[in-house]
Every structure is written in structure tokens, then in C-alpha cells.
Design an enzyme around this catalytic site. Sequence first.
Site, PDB file in Angstrom:
ATOM      1  N   HIS A  98      -3.158   0.346   4.147  1.00  0.00           N
ATOM      2  CA  HIS A  98      -2.488   1.635   4.314  1.00  0.00           C
ATOM      3  C   HIS A  98      -3.507   2.743   4.429  1.00  0.00           C
ATOM      4  O   HIS A  98      -4.608   2.658   3.884  1.00  0.00           O
ATOM      5  CB  HIS A  98      -1.575   1.949   3.122  1.00  0.00           C
ATOM      6  CG  HIS A  98      -0.321   1.159   3.098  1.00  0.00           C
ATOM      7  ND1 HIS A  98       0.684   1.328   3.997  1.00  0.00           N
ATOM      8  CD2 HIS A  98       0.094   0.181   2.259  1.00  0.00           C
ATOM      9  CE1 HIS A  98       1.670   0.493   3.731  1.00  0.00           C
ATOM     10  NE2 HIS A  98       1.330  -0.221   2.679  1.00  0.00           N
ATOM     11  N   HIS A 110       5.058  -0.657  -1.275  1.00  0.00           N
ATOM     12  CA  HIS A 110       4.630  -0.956  -2.646  1.00  0.00           C
ATOM     13  C   HIS A 110       4.564   0.325  -3.486  1.00  0.00           C
ATOM     14  O   HIS A 110       5.030   0.359  -4.625  1.00  0.00           O
ATOM     15  CB  HIS A 110       3.257  -1.633  -2.646  1.00  0.00           C
ATOM     16  CG  HIS A 110       3.282  -3.052  -2.210  1.00  0.00           C
ATOM     17  ND1 HIS A 110       3.286  -3.411  -0.895  1.00  0.00           N
ATOM     18  CD2 HIS A 110       3.307  -4.204  -2.933  1.00  0.00           C
ATOM     19  CE1 HIS A 110       3.306  -4.738  -0.805  1.00  0.00           C
ATOM     20  NE2 HIS A 110       3.324  -5.235  -2.034  1.00  0.00           N
TER      21      HIS A 110
END
Length: 137
Positions: free
Chosen positions: A104, A49
Site C-alpha cells: 500500500h 487491513h
Amino acid sequence: MWLPLIALATARLGELATETLLKQGIGRPRPALEPALTTATGFSFPSGHTAGTAAVACVLALLLLGVHQVGRRRAGLLRWGAVVIVTGVIVATVACSRVLLGVHYPSDVLGGALLGTACALLAVAEAAHRWEARTDT
């Protein structure tokens, strides 16, 4: 006319291919947080992303500043600063959201931002080279 679109597509596709190869090659597992706000599958490094956002946002910013148009008048310092800040805020927002969601590690989003930025710079440099070759003839 087509050079900006080609630069955008090249940056995004190059980023996507590189990100996929890095994820498969490194194989870093995602953070295991409890309770998880959301779930994500696949490997963690680099953040796709963040990399995609950085690639697209940086290409758009560089095109907006006219960097690809070799020999033309460049944008002023104030405009450069504003565009860089807005681009940075967009990428940082996506990066922070990925860390806060727990999908993440901070190093994953940093790696993704660097990957996306590098792909954008390469794509716009190629567009500038093609622009210069087009205007020289």
C-alpha cells in the site's frame, strides 16, 4: 446487552462494504516494488487491513469508554487518553506494516484508517441513539 455487539458488527460490515465499493470504483493499482517482501492482489485504495482494524478497534475503544450509554457517567480524561493512545498505536502498527510490506501507499492506509474510524463513529452513534430510546421508555 446486544447493542455493543450490533455496533461492532455494523461498523465492520459497513466498513467492508464501503471499502469494497471504493476499491472497485477507484481501481488504484498497488505499488510495484522490487524485490517485493510479499504479494497482494486486487486494488490498493483504501487499505482493507487498516480500515478493518480501525473500525473494530475504534468501536471497542468507544464502547470501553461507555460512549454508547447516554446519560451514564463518562470515563475520566486519563482513561480517555490511554484508550485513544492504545487504539491509535494498534491502527498505526497495522498501517505501517502495510506500507513497509510494499502493498500500500501511505495514502491508502490513511484512507483506510479514516474509513474505519468513520464507520465506527456511525455505528456507536446509532447504538447511543438506541440506548437513549431504550432508557427513555
